[in-house]
Design a protein around this motif. Sequence first.
Motif, short mmCIF file in Angstrom:
data_model
loop_
_atom_site.label_atom_id
_atom_site.label_comp_id
_atom_site.label_asym_id
_atom_site.label_seq_id
_atom_site.Cartn_x
_atom_site.Cartn_y
_atom_site.Cartn_z
N PHE A 72 11.75 -44.10 -3.12
CA PHE A 72 11.19 -45.09 -2.21
C PHE A 72 12.20 -46.22 -2.11
O PHE A 72 12.68 -46.72 -3.12
N LYS A 113 10.32 -43.54 2.46
CA LYS A 113 10.19 -42.43 1.51
C LYS A 113 11.28 -41.43 1.86
O LYS A 113 11.29 -40.88 2.97
N SER A 144 10.74 -41.78 -7.75
CA SER A 144 9.44 -41.25 -8.17
C SER A 144 9.64 -40.26 -9.31
O SER A 144 10.46 -39.35 -9.22
#
Length: 153
Positions: A72, A113, A144
Amino acid sequence: MSNDDTLDPYDRRILDELTRDGRVSVTELARRIGLSKSPTQVRMQRLIAEGYVQGFSAVLDQARLGRTHIAFVEVKLTDTTEPALRAFNSAVCAIPEIEQCHMIAGAFDYLLKVRTSDIMAYRTILGERVSQLPHVGSTSTHVSMQAVKDQTL
């Protein structure tokens, strides 16, 4: 587009079932919601025509495709005038590795993203594509470690 208040319980169940399985047959959908086939088909077509259903797509196995790295990216722009925002928005859509782009109200301007095969592929995309987008002043990356909840699955 109609107001959400116009949806009755059958409409909501149709939408729930389509969210779970967009390929469900009308016959099976009718069985699941407790209506006959014809009214179910009419309702489904109306929900599509009114824009409640915007399309159908496949959920891909990203691991099998070798695209498991998710980052992100917070993006701060140097210019937030309408022409600058339009330029950024248009350019970001041309980068397939960017799965999502959200304009944010807060300490930064956009949240992206980005999905790649690994950290080195991400580094390349960041340096050669994301950082080169119009009016990008700075970026901050958050990798992530695990997707705990993903509505697309």
